[in-house]
Design a protein around this motif. Structure first.
Motif, PDB file in Angstrom:
ATOM      1  N   ASN A 655      -8.853  -2.028  -2.855  1.00 29.73           N
ATOM      2  CA  ASN A 655      -8.481  -2.757  -1.636  1.00 29.73           C
ATOM      3  C   ASN A 655      -9.065  -4.159  -1.650  1.00 29.73           C
ATOM      4  O   ASN A 655      -8.386  -5.137  -1.295  1.00 29.73           O
ATOM      5  N   LYS A 658      -7.134  -6.171  -3.943  1.00 35.35           N
ATOM      6  CA  LYS A 658      -5.739  -6.328  -3.523  1.00 35.35           C
ATOM      7  C   LYS A 658      -5.584  -7.331  -2.377  1.00 35.35           C
ATOM      8  O   LYS A 658      -4.752  -8.221  -2.433  1.00 35.35           O
ATOM      9  N   PHE A 659      -6.468  -7.194  -1.350  1.00 37.76           N
ATOM     10  CA  PHE A 659      -6.311  -8.051  -0.159  1.00 37.76           C
ATOM     11  C   PHE A 659      -7.072  -9.357  -0.327  1.00 37.76           C
ATOM     12  O   PHE A 659      -7.903  -9.713   0.493  1.00 37.76           O
ATOM     13  N   ASP A 685     -16.072  -7.787  -0.143  1.00 36.97           N
ATOM     14  CA  ASP A 685     -15.138  -8.653  -0.870  1.00 36.97           C
ATOM     15  C   ASP A 685     -15.034 -10.000  -0.176  1.00 36.97           C
ATOM     16  O   ASP A 685     -15.625 -10.212   0.880  1.00 36.97           O
ATOM     17  N   ILE A 690     -10.334  -8.554   8.161  1.00 35.26           N
ATOM     18  CA  ILE A 690      -9.592  -7.720   9.109  1.00 35.26           C
ATOM     19  C   ILE A 690     -10.058  -8.082  10.513  1.00 35.26           C
ATOM     20  O   ILE A 690     -11.258  -8.174  10.772  1.00 35.26           O
ATOM     21  N   GLN A 703      -1.901   4.095   8.335  1.00 36.21           N
ATOM     22  CA  GLN A 703      -2.101   2.862   9.087  1.00 36.21           C
ATOM     23  C   GLN A 703      -2.152   1.681   8.131  1.00 36.21           C
ATOM     24  O   GLN A 703      -2.982   1.635   7.228  1.00 36.21           O
ATOM     25  N   ARG A 704      -1.232   0.688   8.351  1.00 32.46           N
ATOM     26  CA  ARG A 704      -1.213  -0.500   7.503  1.00 32.46           C
ATOM     27  C   ARG A 704      -1.096  -1.718   8.406  1.00 32.46           C
ATOM     28  O   ARG A 704      -0.536  -1.649   9.484  1.00 32.46           O
ATOM     29  N   LEU A 705      -1.621  -2.824   7.926  1.00 33.71           N
ATOM     30  CA  LEU A 705      -1.577  -4.024   8.743  1.00 33.71           C
ATOM     31  C   LEU A 705      -0.562  -5.031   8.181  1.00 33.71           C
ATOM     32  O   LEU A 705      -0.374  -6.091   8.739  1.00 33.71           O
ATOM     33  N   HIS A 706       0.032  -4.651   7.057  1.00 32.17           N
ATOM     34  CA  HIS A 706       0.925  -5.624   6.427  1.00 32.17           C
ATOM     35  C   HIS A 706       2.214  -4.941   6.003  1.00 32.17           C
ATOM     36  O   HIS A 706       2.254  -3.725   5.852  1.00 32.17           O
ATOM     37  N   ASN A 714       0.494   2.576   0.879  1.00 31.19           N
ATOM     38  CA  ASN A 714       1.114   3.511   1.811  1.00 31.19           C
ATOM     39  C   ASN A 714       0.229   3.840   3.008  1.00 31.19           C
ATOM     40  O   ASN A 714       0.523   4.733   3.793  1.00 31.19           O
ATOM     41  N   GLY A 715      -0.924   3.207   3.142  1.00 28.98           N
ATOM     42  CA  GLY A 715      -1.776   3.419   4.325  1.00 28.98           C
ATOM     43  C   GLY A 715      -2.548   4.718   4.287  1.00 28.98           C
ATOM     44  O   GLY A 715      -3.046   5.172   5.311  1.00 28.98           O
ATOM     45  N   GLY A 717      -5.096   5.187   1.783  1.00 34.31           N
ATOM     46  CA  GLY A 717      -6.367   4.951   1.055  1.00 34.31           C
ATOM     47  C   GLY A 717      -7.614   5.134   1.904  1.00 34.31           C
ATOM     48  O   GLY A 717      -8.484   5.931   1.584  1.00 34.31           O
ATOM     49  N   LEU A 718      -7.669   4.389   3.026  1.00 35.68           N
ATOM     50  CA  LEU A 718      -8.902   4.439   3.824  1.00 35.68           C
ATOM     51  C   LEU A 718      -9.048   5.780   4.541  1.00 35.68           C
ATOM     52  O   LEU A 718     -10.156   6.245   4.774  1.00 35.68           O
TER      53      LEU A 718
HETATM   54  P1  ADP Z   1      -3.186   0.597   1.838  1.00 36.64           P
HETATM   55  O1  ADP Z   1      -2.462   1.567   1.073  1.00 36.64           O
HETATM   56  O2  ADP Z   1      -2.359  -0.287   2.668  1.00 36.64           O
HETATM   57  O3  ADP Z   1      -4.217  -0.122   1.091  1.00 36.64           O
HETATM   58  P2  ADP Z   1      -5.393   1.586   3.162  1.00 36.64           P
HETATM   59  O4  ADP Z   1      -5.639   2.807   4.003  1.00 36.64           O
HETATM   60  O5  ADP Z   1      -6.219   1.496   1.969  1.00 36.64           O
HETATM   61  O6  ADP Z   1      -3.943   1.453   2.904  1.00 36.64           O
HETATM   62  O7  ADP Z   1      -5.694   0.362   4.079  1.00 36.64           O
HETATM   63  C1  ADP Z   1      -5.177   0.283   5.356  1.00 36.64           C
HETATM   64  C2  ADP Z   1      -5.010  -1.148   5.758  1.00 36.64           C
HETATM   65  O8  ADP Z   1      -6.272  -1.772   5.967  1.00 36.64           O
HETATM   66  C3  ADP Z   1      -4.424  -2.012   4.687  1.00 36.64           C
HETATM   67  O9  ADP Z   1      -3.029  -1.998   4.781  1.00 36.64           O
HETATM   68  C4  ADP Z   1      -4.930  -3.393   4.995  1.00 36.64           C
HETATM   69  O10 ADP Z   1      -4.126  -4.022   5.995  1.00 36.64           O
HETATM   70  C5  ADP Z   1      -6.258  -3.093   5.555  1.00 36.64           C
HETATM   71  N1  ADP Z   1      -7.281  -3.244   4.526  1.00 36.64           N
HETATM   72  C6  ADP Z   1      -7.842  -2.271   3.792  1.00 36.64           C
HETATM   73  N2  ADP Z   1      -8.797  -2.776   2.988  1.00 36.64           N
HETATM   74  C7  ADP Z   1      -8.817  -4.102   3.188  1.00 36.64           C
HETATM   75  C8  ADP Z   1      -9.605  -5.166   2.658  1.00 36.64           C
HETATM   76  N3  ADP Z   1     -10.531  -4.993   1.726  1.00 36.64           N
HETATM   77  N4  ADP Z   1      -9.356  -6.434   3.122  1.00 36.64           N
HETATM   78  C9  ADP Z   1      -8.430  -6.646   4.048  1.00 36.64           C
HETATM   79  N5  ADP Z   1      -7.668  -5.678   4.591  1.00 36.64           N
HETATM   80  C10 ADP Z   1      -7.860  -4.400   4.162  1.00 36.64           C
END
Ligand code: ADP
Length: 754
Positions: A655, A658-659, A685, A690, A703-706, A714-715, A717-718
């Motif tokens: 993550n 990626k972000f 990072d 966020i 849950q995704r923010l983008h 796919n939301g 990971g976390l």
């Molecule tokens: P994804 O598959 O989208 O990575 P995650 O559950 O890992 O799903 O993350 C959920 C959302 O949290 C991400 O879509 C992103 O918007 C935000 N996010 C996660 N990690 C980071 C990060 N290191 N920096 C910024 N935004 C993050």
């Protein structure tokens, strides 16, 4: 024997006869006549009339020559030696009455004279040999020392019978006796005081002793010592008595702090006034007349003068009080009194007055007043405190939500507050005086009778131990049970004796109901959670098979018909393939998510560095493609399941990579710290960050923010990360702000040290 008068004339004859010195007269006829003193000496020598027998031979020869000179009219003096005493003598040879007169003057032995003199003065004397044996004593010595001359002779200086002591009562050892010291040192030792016990009178005597050594000529060595001692007992006793009475007097004066003074009948104050001077430091010039008033405190002068004048005028007692200035300048409260001393005619001869220091009395009085005031104040304070306490207790009892009972040692209710009455449906009056157990505590919740001996309240009344009961029932006046929790505290009377107990009762109906609801809620939740997980698992698992089929056929379709249909059909095919891929990853993630903690997982010691190495390997592709940098400093080891933990760390790192922010290369840093039982791992990072409002939400599933076009994913990971951390008993949270980078924190149990 001829009488002298015949030759010397009547007057001279009588005179010579009475003379104590021996006298001989040689007449012109050559016949000798001697007086009584001379005759007595000759008798003693048995020498008849021959006066020459009195003297040694050479003395006789000289006397003959002197007689011849006298016959020629010349008077001479001849030194002679007298045979019986060996003492020297002086003979005056003079012409007299035609014949020659010989007058013998016997010089006495100086020691004999000294001894005689000392006896007369009652001074003791001893002469001792170098080994300090007594050779000789004078007549006064036996009397002073209380031992006879015979007992003393041959003895040492100090006889144990004397028990010699110093004036302060310390013993006086023999070798410190002045005569021994004088013998030893060759020096005179003077005036040493010594107390001895006087055996015949059985009294203590005080001597003053002086020892004078006689030295061998030209040396410092003593060949004899003469010791002289005086009995100074009377003087000594008197001196001591005086000292003692002086001390007594002084302490009396000091103790009383009184000034004694006298004044003229007319009130004048004449010098000398030693007491006044000593106290006030005023000189006679200062206090004489009426100057004494200056020593009185200015504020007290008018009253003093008034009282003194009145006394002098009325000839009555003088009594006043004032502050008197002491020599050091401080004022001392004094009481002054004076009485008139009258002569035989009743006229006043003088006034005799006394000033008494009242400060001690004043201090004592003040101390007493202070003490009383203090006592009073404390009593008042205590009363107030008690009143406060009583008021407070009453308030507390009335206002308390808990029911409060007071019990006497027999378990009879002595008080009950309104809450207790309300709780159990009785009036306070009904409860007081009744046995608490019989009235409200007679049965258990299940209907068994409550034996008194198993009742905790009763047990506290017996053994004085505080008890807390979390669950029990008391019985309402209307017959139903009231679930209660209570505390029983023993009480004591003011002498510390047990006086019963206080019971604080809480109605736990509500609490029990709430607890019951909570229990149900949790059960429901757990059940639905399980259902959900089961569903996710089954769904994802069962979805895999049709997805695989769709995937295979889509691929087949694509391979066979790509480019043979119209361009739109090609695009549709592409969409389908893409969707299948995403669906596959989604299902895999879902499955992974559902699997976390599903099977019994063995926890083991996992060094974080190992985890980081594995995770780095997983993101290697991204890093190699220039997608960013990764470094770590993680010296700790945690207790966990390695593959889950690798997944966790990998998700967080990828993550972070990626972000990334567009304007800078991604950089992820992982560190660890020990926090008690846990290790905190931080993944930081420098990416897009966020916004705070999403900090909780990002951990939710899907849950995704983008949009997917912006950042793949796919939301899940976390959500998986949180599930893994919570499965290990830890926590996960984040700190971040837009464009500020993100920092994810998580805690994992620390591995026990090896
Ligand atoms: P994804 O598959 O989208 O990575 P995650 O559950 O890992 O799903 O993350 C959920 C959302 O949290 C991400 O879509 C992103 O918007 C935000 N996010 C996660 N990690 C980071 C990060 N290191 N920096 C910024 N935004 C993050």
């Amino acid at each position: 024997m001829n009488d002298l008068p015949a030759a010397a004339g009547a007057d001279a004859g009588a005179l010579l006869a009475a003379l104590p010195d021996p006298v001989a007269w040689l007449g012109p006829d050559g016949a000798w006549t001697v007086n009584a003193a001379a005759a007595a000496r000759l008798d003693r020598l048995d020498a008849g009339q021959d006066w020459q027998a009195l003297f040694s031979d050479d003395s006789v020869a000289r006397l003959r020559r002197a007689v011849q000179d006298a016959q020629a009219g010349q008077t001479t003096r001849v030194t002679v030696k007298i045979v019986d005493t060996a003492a020297p003598g002086l003979v005056t040879v003079a012409p007299s009455g035609g014949g020659v007169l010989l007058h013998l003057h016997v010089a006495r032995d100086p020691l004999e004279v000294a001894l005689e003199l000392m006896d007369g003065l009652h001074l003791g004397l001893t002469v001792q040999s170098p080994d300090s044996r007594i050779l000789m004593v004078n007549g006064a010595a036996p009397d002073i020392l209380g031992l006879s001359a015979g007992q003393l002779t041959g003895r040492d200086s100090l006889d144990p019978r004397w028990q010699a002591i110093h004036p302060d009562g310390r013993p006086f050892p023999g070798d410190t006796h002045p005569s021994r010291v004088a013998l030893r040192t060759g020096q005179v030792v003077r005036d040493v005081p010594m107390g001895i016990f006087h055996p015949p009178s059985e009294t203590w005597r005080w001597l003053q002793v002086t020892a004078i050594p006689r030295l061998v000529a030209g040396t410092n060595e003593a060949k004899q010592v003469t010791t002289v001692f005086a009995d100074v007992t009377d003087r000594y006793v008197l001196q001591r008595e005086m000292q003692r009475s002086e001390q007594r007097f002084r302490s009396l004066v000091e103790a009383t702090s009184q000034i004694v003074w006298d004044a003229h009948p007319d009130g004048h104050f004449p010098p000398p006034q030693p007491g006044w001077e000593a106290f006030t430091g005023q000189t006679p010039g200062e206090y004489g007349g009426a100057g004494w008033l200056d020593a009185v405190h200015p504020d007290d002068r008018p009253s003093t003068l008034r009282d003194w004048r009145r006394a002098v005028q009325t000839e009555q007692h003088y009594l006043t009080e004032h502050r008197l200035r002491r020599a050091d300048g401080t004022y001392v409260p004094m009481q002054a009194r004076a009485v008139a001393v009258r002569d035989e005619n009743g006229a006043i001869r003088e006034w005799v007055g006394i000033h008494t220091d009242m400060s001690a009395v004043r201090d004592a009085q003040q101390a007493l007043i202070d003490l009383n005031a203090d006592l009073e104040r404390r009593v008042q304070e205590r009363t107030l405190a008690l009143a406060d306490l009583t008021r407070f207790s009453t308030l507390l009892l009335t206002a308390a939500g808990e029911g409060i009972f007071g019990l006497n040692p027999d378990g009879v209710t002595t008080f009950a507050n309104p809450a207790a009455a309300r709780m159990l449906g009785y009036s306070v009056e009904r409860m007081i005086g009744a046995s608490q157990h019989d009235l409200v505590h007679h049965h258990h919740a299940d209907g068994r009778p409550y034996e008194l001996r198993e009742c905790p309240i009763h047990q506290t009344l017996q053994d004085g131990q505080t008890r807390r009961v979390e669950q029990d029932v008391m019985w309402h006046a209307q017959g139903h049970a009231v679930p209660v929790a209570y505390v029983v505290t023993p009480t004591h009377d003011e002498n510390g004796q047990p006086s019963g107990a206080v019971v604080m009762v809480q109605d736990i109906t509500e609490r029990e109901r709430a607890q019951e609801q909570l229990r149900e809620l949790i059960e429901n939740l757990e059940r639905s959670n399980q259902d959900l997980e089961q569903f996710a698992y089954v769904a994802s698992h069962d979805l895999q098979e049709p997805l695989r089929t769709i995937g295979s056929y889509t691929e087949l379709l694509a391979r066979r018909y790509q480019g043979q249909l119209d361009p739109r059909a090609d695009q549709y095919l592409h969409y389908m393939q893409d969707a299948v891929m995403r669906m596959r990853s989604l299902i895999q993630d879902l499955l992974g998510f559902a699997r976390v903690g599903r099977h019994d997982t063995l926890l083991e010691r996992v060094p974080l560095d190992d985890l980081l190495r594995a995770a780095a390997q997983n993101v290697r592709g991204t890093l190699d493609d220039g997608g960013g940098t990764l470094d770590w400093r993680t010296p700790h080891a945690v207790l966990g399941q390695p593959s889950l933990l690798i997944q966790l760390i990998t998700n967080l790192i990828s993550n972070g990579l990626k972000f990334r922010a567009q304007d800078r290369p991604a950089h992820v840093q992982v560190t660890s710290h020990l926090e008690g039982e846990f290790v905190r791992v931080t993944v930081q990072d420098n990416g897009i960050g966020i916004a705070p409002e999403y900090h909780a939400r990002v951990f939710d599933i899907f849950q995704r923010l983008h949009r997917r076009e912006q950042y793949a994913g796919n939301g899940m990971g976390l959500a998986i990360c949180r599930k893994i951390v919570e499965f290990h008993g830890g926590r996960i949270w984040l700190e971040s702000a837009p464009a500020q980078g993100s920092t994810f924190h998580l805690t994992l149990p620390v591995a026990p040290s090896q």
